[in-house]
Design an enzyme around this catalytic site. Structure first.
Site, PDB file in Angstrom:
ATOM      1  N   LYS A   1      -2.488  -0.759   6.707  1.00  0.00           N
ATOM      2  CA  LYS A   1      -2.508  -2.169   6.284  1.00  0.00           C
ATOM      3  C   LYS A   1      -2.961  -3.048   7.449  1.00  0.00           C
ATOM      4  O   LYS A   1      -2.585  -2.798   8.604  1.00  0.00           O
ATOM      5  CB  LYS A   1      -1.109  -2.580   5.806  1.00  0.00           C
TER       6      LYS A   1
ATOM      7  N   SER B   1       2.123  -7.205  -1.235  1.00  0.00           N
ATOM      8  CA  SER B   1       0.900  -7.529  -0.532  1.00  0.00           C
ATOM      9  C   SER B   1       0.173  -6.322   0.056  1.00  0.00           C
ATOM     10  O   SER B   1      -0.933  -6.473   0.560  1.00  0.00           O
ATOM     11  CB  SER B   1       1.227  -8.498   0.601  1.00  0.00           C
TER      12      SER B   1
ATOM     13  N   SER C   1       6.637  -5.728  -0.999  1.00  0.00           N
ATOM     14  CA  SER C   1       5.216  -5.443  -0.756  1.00  0.00           C
ATOM     15  C   SER C   1       4.845  -3.976  -0.593  1.00  0.00           C
ATOM     16  O   SER C   1       3.656  -3.646  -0.561  1.00  0.00           O
ATOM     17  CB  SER C   1       4.730  -6.221   0.473  1.00  0.00           C
TER      18      SER C   1
END
Lengths: 96, 518
Positions: free
Chosen positions: B123, B201, B225
């Site tokens: 990420k 996210s 997330s």
């Protein structure tokens, strides 16, 4: 205890503007009209959102107290913890 | 682990600190630790033998050990798929293909660590040495760290290869969009329809694994997330207990709630990733003085003598509103769980103040995101794009209200540990936020598909530092079901053309972004 009247929209607006200014936030750096390129909210959107937030959230949080038979015992109840799961299991042995 | 014992140890430790006994500096988990891990010789599915991109992380390692697959072949397979499909998926913010291939060739010459050259998606809020780390924000558009986040460093030391940086919600808030709110990453199961929620996210890390563009991935979770995109894209995501994994080198969102963990293909892959990432890190004091990391790989190995059974008897709490809008799926899932030997389902009830303390009180996290971003709020707030509002909301909470919220956390934790988790060992969740507030572990795993063809998953929460029990339950469930092995169809030419022809992609407003923010 006398009931406190909720603030008016004008008072909320003044509070929000003052708090932003005290924090060093310059509202005029935001656009007055929508800016699709950045998607950043306009000054009016910011003020409306923050008035709504201030009217609803801080009071709801401040209105809660840990269950106790009196405020004096409430002070002792549930001491504030940033990381309650860590506190629950902490061994105190840093090498672990 | 006995919680009663934990409390006694904690009290004794508090006394030791109060009397001036200093903590020793912690030794970091090292490549040596990772090298001791061994991935079991699992059966490799026929589909994985035929197509390296289909192999789970564990299957790929087994194939490599048997000389049936090289790190270079695996990396090339993923890079080829990225080249062909990622203009549709938009899972990656940055692809480090050349460096990945170089690392893969090196791994083939001299395999190191348990991962032996496994390509991973990271990420884009994890620092990566020499690789742009933009957190999908204009604030970090030119930021290139000179060090790896601890979790990334550990994965690399264990033989992992950074294939690229995963797209994410701006500053880790919502599903992945451009900083101005325009939707980017799609759900791997509906590549032609960007309106379908891919979860956020950690949207790109989820999409990269679901679409077979990486073996596994890591994300972060502050308000769902990791588990939400895992649920939306048929993955197994593990958000560990606060402190289990260092978040040094992760761009912060809310410092009491940011967690690092894997989004993986199944329980075994999640266990392998977490086993490598977890452990004390002197650079993150939250990781020090905690219970040792158990053998998670063993926990994720199903026990199958005379049918699948749990490693130890486990009471699974079921709230009345769990999957209440999908009654048929609820029934089928609970029946499947109950059929596993060792499982006991237990009805549980929330405490009376649950909605208040996990709803309104969720706002207390906002002040934590404001403080580390004060510089940019003063300098140029337009750089926050569509995400600005929640950073300003944080300015509107007073210190005493924030302290009240921390007091409420202590109260809520006791209600959970002495109430809900006194009646059960793990509990099915109706949303991720309560255990995010408390820093308790959660695992997400697939349990079926909706009528629209989008995966449906569930979230299981556990007691502090008992990720092992979550893995035991998930591994047993996955040994009796095949939902987690399903693979989305590659985007067809028609789907790609349809997506290109879409004039306008969905776009989040500033108010929607604040409402949906992690």
């Amino acid at each position: 205890m006398a009931e406190v009247q909720p603030p008016t929209q004008e008072q909320l607006d003044a509070y929000v503007r003052t708090r932003l200014a005290l924090a060093g936030f310059d509202l005029t750096l935001l656009p007055e009209k929508a800016d699709p390129a950045t998607g950043v909210p306009t000054q009016a959107q910011v003020l409306a959102s923050l008035r709504s937030f201030v009217a609803s959230t801080p009071g709801a949080i401040a209105g809660w107290a840990a269950p106790a038979t009196s405020p004096a015992y409430g002070q002792q109840a549930s001491p504030p913890l940033l990381y309650p799961s860590i506190t629950e299991a902490w061994t105190g042995k840093a090498e672990e | 682990m006995s919680r009663a014992l934990n409390r006694r140890v904690f009290l004794a430790s508090s006394a030791a600190v109060a009397s001036g006994v200093a903590l020793q500096s912690a030794a970091p988990a090292s490549a040596a630790t990772a090298a001791k891990l061994r991935i079991p010789d699992i059966d490799v599915r026929q589909a994985a033998r035929q197509d390296p991109s289909e192999a789970t992380l564990a299957e790929a390692v087994v194939l490599m050990r048997r000389g049936k697959l090289t790190a270079t072949e695996l990396t090339e397979a993923y890079l080829e798929r990225i080249e062909r499909y990622d203009s549709t998926y938009q899972a990656y913010a940055e692809v480090t293909g050349e460096a990945a291939l170089k690392a893969a060739r090196q791994a083939d010459r001299r395999p190191i660590g348990v991962l032996r050259g496994i390509p991973l998606c990271i990420k884009d809020n994890y620092f990566t040495d020499g690789v742009p780390t933009r957190c999908n924000s204009l604030i970090f558009e030119d930021f290139v760290p000179d060090e790896d986040a601890t979790a990334v460093a550990r994965l690399k030391a264990a033989g992992g290869i950074v294939l690229g940086k995963g797209q994410m919600g701006p500053l880790a808030t919502t599903r992945a969009t451009k900083p101005n709110g325009t939707v980017t990453t799609v759900n791997a199961w509906t590549p032609a329809d960007p309106s379908v929620d891919p979860g956020g996210s950690s949207t790109g890390p989820a999409c990269s694994v679901a679409a077979r563009l990486a073996s596994s991935s890591i994300g972060t979770q502050t308000g769902g997330s990791i588990v939400l995109p895992s649920n939306q894209q048929n993955l197994t995501g593990l958000k560990p207990t606060m402190g289990r994994v260092s978040i040094h080198g992760v761009i912060p969102l809310s410092f009491t709630r940011d967690h690092a963990g894997p989004l993986a293909r199944d329980a075994m892959d999640a266990a392998i990733m977490l086993q490598i990432m977890a452990g004390p890190d002197p650079k993150d004091p939250r990781t020090l003085g905690l219970p040792v990391v158990p053998d998670l790989i063993r926990s994720a190995t199903p026990v199958a003598s005379k049918g699948v059974r749990l490693r130890r008897a486990t009471r699974i709490g079921v709230p009345a509103d769990f999957l209440s809008s999908q009654k048929e799926m609820r029934g089928a899932f609970l029946d499947q769980l109950a059929a596993i030997r060792g499982v006991t389902l237990v009805d549980i009830t929330y405490p009376a103040d649950w909605a208040l303390l996990t709803g309104t009180f969720n706002a207390a996290r906002l002040a934590e995101r404001t403080e580390p971003f004060r510089h940019w709020l003063r300098e140029d707030p337009t750089k926050f794009g569509v995400s600005l509002l929640s950073w300003l909301q944080g300015l509107m909470l007073s210190g005493d209200e924030w302290i009240t919220a921390q007091r409420a956390k202590t109260h809520l934790l006791r209600e959970v540990l002495d109430g809900i988790l006194n009646d059960c060992d793990v509990v099915l969740q109706t949303g991720p936020v309560p255990f995010d507030i408390l820093g308790l572990p959660e695992i997400a795993f697939p349990i079926g598909f909706g009528t629209n063809g989008v995966p449906v998953g569930t979230i299981l929460g556990g007691q502090p530092y008992e990720e092992d029990r979550l893995l035991e339950v998930t591994a047993a469930y996955q040994a009796t079901t095949a939902w987690h092995t399903r693979r989305p169809t590659d985007p067809t030419a028609t789907a790609r053309a349809k997506l290109r022809a879409t004039q306008t992609r969905p776009r989040l407003s500033a108010e929607e972004a604040a409402e949906a923010s992690a």
